[in-house]
Design a protein around this motif. Structure first.
Motif, PDB file in Angstrom:
ATOM      1  N   LYS A 128       0.835  -1.206   0.000  1.00 31.31           N
ATOM      2  CA  LYS A 128       0.000   0.000   0.000  1.00 31.31           C
ATOM      3  C   LYS A 128       0.870   1.256   0.000  1.00 31.31           C
ATOM      4  CE  LYS A 128      -4.034  -1.767   2.545  1.00 31.31           C
ATOM      5  NZ  LYS A 128      -4.790  -1.635   3.806  1.00 31.31           N
ATOM      6  N   LYS A 129       1.907   1.231   0.830  1.00 34.18           N
ATOM      7  CA  LYS A 129       2.796   2.390   0.908  1.00 34.18           C
ATOM      8  C   LYS A 129       3.474   2.653  -0.433  1.00 34.18           C
ATOM      9  CE  LYS A 129       6.790   4.126   3.513  1.00 34.18           C
ATOM     10  NZ  LYS A 129       7.785   3.819   4.582  1.00 34.18           N
ATOM     11  N   LEU A 130       3.943   1.596  -1.078  1.00 37.46           N
ATOM     12  CA  LEU A 130       4.608   1.752  -2.375  1.00 37.46           C
ATOM     13  C   LEU A 130       3.624   2.200  -3.456  1.00 37.46           C
ATOM     14  CD1 LEU A 130       6.897  -1.416  -2.274  1.00 37.46           C
ATOM     15  CD2 LEU A 130       7.597   0.962  -1.971  1.00 37.46           C
ATOM     16  N   LEU A 131       2.390   1.737  -3.389  1.00 32.76           N
ATOM     17  CA  LEU A 131       1.378   2.148  -4.360  1.00 32.76           C
ATOM     18  C   LEU A 131       1.083   3.639  -4.269  1.00 32.76           C
ATOM     19  CD1 LEU A 131      -1.109  -0.841  -4.014  1.00 32.76           C
ATOM     20  CD2 LEU A 131       0.068  -0.192  -6.127  1.00 32.76           C
ATOM     21  N   LEU A 132       1.125   4.171  -3.025  1.00 31.57           N
ATOM     22  CA  LEU A 132       0.792   5.579  -2.826  1.00 31.57           C
ATOM     23  C   LEU A 132       1.966   6.521  -3.034  1.00 31.57           C
ATOM     24  CD1 LEU A 132      -1.502   5.478   0.346  1.00 31.57           C
ATOM     25  CD2 LEU A 132      -2.186   5.803  -2.030  1.00 31.57           C
ATOM     26  N   GLU A 133       3.160   6.064  -2.685  1.00 31.83           N
ATOM     27  CA  GLU A 133       4.293   6.987  -2.619  1.00 31.83           C
ATOM     28  C   GLU A 133       5.089   7.098  -3.912  1.00 31.83           C
ATOM     29  OE1 GLU A 133       6.708   5.882   0.678  1.00 31.83           O
ATOM     30  OE2 GLU A 133       5.288   6.659   2.179  1.00 31.83           O
ATOM     31  N   GLY A 134       4.907   6.202  -4.853  1.00 29.15           N
ATOM     32  CA  GLY A 134       5.738   6.254  -6.058  1.00 29.15           C
ATOM     33  C   GLY A 134       4.972   5.888  -7.302  1.00 29.15           C
ATOM     34  N   ASP A 135       5.711   5.747  -8.373  1.00 29.33           N
ATOM     35  CA  ASP A 135       5.123   5.422  -9.669  1.00 29.33           C
ATOM     36  C   ASP A 135       5.410   3.986 -10.085  1.00 29.33           C
ATOM     37  OD1 ASP A 135       4.161   8.044  -9.953  1.00 29.33           O
ATOM     38  OD2 ASP A 135       6.113   8.717 -10.712  1.00 29.33           O
ATOM     39  N   ALA A 165       5.306  -6.181  -6.920  1.00 30.79           N
ATOM     40  CA  ALA A 165       5.274  -7.625  -6.667  1.00 30.79           C
ATOM     41  C   ALA A 165       6.686  -8.201  -6.625  1.00 30.79           C
ATOM     42  CB  ALA A 165       4.444  -8.315  -7.753  1.00 30.79           C
ATOM     43  N   ALA A 166       7.526  -7.783  -7.569  1.00 31.90           N
ATOM     44  CA  ALA A 166       8.907  -8.277  -7.612  1.00 31.90           C
ATOM     45  C   ALA A 166       9.690  -7.797  -6.398  1.00 31.90           C
ATOM     46  CB  ALA A 166       9.580  -7.815  -8.900  1.00 31.90           C
ATOM     47  N   THR A 205      -8.372  -4.999  -5.881  1.00 33.04           N
ATOM     48  CA  THR A 205      -7.082  -5.210  -6.531  1.00 33.04           C
ATOM     49  C   THR A 205      -6.170  -4.027  -6.201  1.00 33.04           C
ATOM     50  OG1 THR A 205      -7.659  -4.038  -8.566  1.00 33.04           O
ATOM     51  CG2 THR A 205      -8.226  -6.395  -8.433  1.00 33.04           C
ATOM     52  N   PRO A 206      -4.857  -4.196  -6.317  1.00 33.11           N
ATOM     53  CA  PRO A 206      -3.947  -3.068  -6.068  1.00 33.11           C
ATOM     54  C   PRO A 206      -4.253  -1.852  -6.943  1.00 33.11           C
ATOM     55  CG  PRO A 206      -2.725  -5.116  -6.173  1.00 33.11           C
ATOM     56  CD  PRO A 206      -4.118  -5.449  -6.588  1.00 33.11           C
ATOM     57  N   ALA A 207      -4.532  -2.085  -8.226  1.00 36.35           N
ATOM     58  CA  ALA A 207      -4.795  -0.970  -9.142  1.00 36.35           C
ATOM     59  C   ALA A 207      -6.059  -0.222  -8.742  1.00 36.35           C
ATOM     60  CB  ALA A 207      -4.896  -1.485 -10.573  1.00 36.35           C
TER      61      ALA A 207
END
Length: 296
Positions: free
Chosen positions: A249-256, A263-264, A285-287
């Protein structure tokens, strides 16, 4: 007790930027440092007595620490508070130039036993003194440390005030077993949970084996799995999965980063695997979750 700590230490690339402030108490020495570290700076420390380091700023991304001399594979992020048992060596390495301030508490072992034993018993006190502690979330310990630094810098009260602050820091930081240890109530102590959270938060993908988690808190793997479920309501792997989804969640919000990139980075087999687990935990879903958060 007339006491002055004994420590072998050597640093390279670290310089003091303000006068060192210290006070000597009954079996205790409190020292406040303000320093600047160059990229690549190194340090080695070995003390005859137990000691505590409390940082007043987050250095986890800048300083790495290890209790083994060797390659960087042994290093882990420096947490904001560290308890180092007597005779345990520490190596540090700085990733980048930065300034930091920290409080060092050097304590004679007998002084700590006199403080802890009346309340928890000699055996539990000795056990606690042998257990290293590393925590990132200081909570009230930071307030206590700040009060102690104020008293070290500008003494205004009887020494018993500063000594009581040290005692409260010790009681709040050390991993003190209840009664006959963790088996008395079948649960992990808060200090053990803090240690696990700090250790796993320092990893890039929040992944540890159950054996590694058990070793981090000094328990057998079989007993750890049992008391962990009693403490958290989840198995160790379910708990880790929740931490990984929180990080996703943090990575989805903070970057591109794309979902596949995330996932990798977090060790999922592929984007589909992350999407499946994310939907099970979050309900989307994440998106879809990212789009919803961005429209708020």
């Amino acid at each position: 007790m007339s006491y002055w700590h004994s420590m072998n230490w050597h640093t390279e690339g670290i310089r003091v930027v303000a006068p060192v402030k210290w006070r000597r108490f009954d079996g205790l020495v409190s020292v406040f440092w303000e320093a600047e570290s160059q990229a690549g700076a190194k340090g080695y420390y070995l003390a005859d007595d137990p000691r505590i380091m409390i940082f007043f700023n987050d250095v986890s991304s800048r300083i790495q620490m290890s209790n083994r001399n060797g390659g960087l594979s042994h290093y882990r992020p420096m947490t904001r508070a560290v308890y180092v048992p007597a005779g345990v060596p520490m190596w540090t390495s700085s990733r980048s130039m930065h300034r930091f301030s920290h409080l060092n508490l050097h304590m004679h072992k007998d002084r700590l036993l006199r403080f802890l034993s009346p309340s928890v018993g000699n055996s539990a006190a000795l056990t606690a003194l042998r257990r290293p502690v590393e925590i990132q979330d200081l909570g009230a310990i930071e307030t206590l440390a700040g009060l102690l630094v104020d008293e070290i810098s500008n003494p205004s009260k009887h020494a018993v005030y500063a000594e009581s602050l040290v005692g409260s820091i010790v009681a709040g930081l050390l991993d003190i077993p209840e009664q006959d240890g963790e088996k008395a109530n079948g649960r992990l102590t808060q200090a053990q949970m803090n240690r696990l959270v700090s250790r796993i938060d320092g990893l890039g993908d929040c992944r540890m084996s159950v054996a590694e988690m058990a070793a981090a808190v000094g328990l057998s793997e079989s007993w750890f799995s049992n008391v962990f479920k009693q403490t958290t309501g989840k198995t160790p792997l379910q708990w880790q999965l929740g931490k990984r989804i929180d990080l996703a969640k943090k990575l989805l919000l903070e970057g591109d980063l794309t979902v596949a990139d995330i996932a990798a980075q977090l060790g999922f087999s592929d984007q589909a695997h992350l999407t499946k687990v994310f939907r099970q935990v979050v309900g989307q879903t994440p998106a879809a979750w990212r789009r919803m958060q961005q429209t708020r």
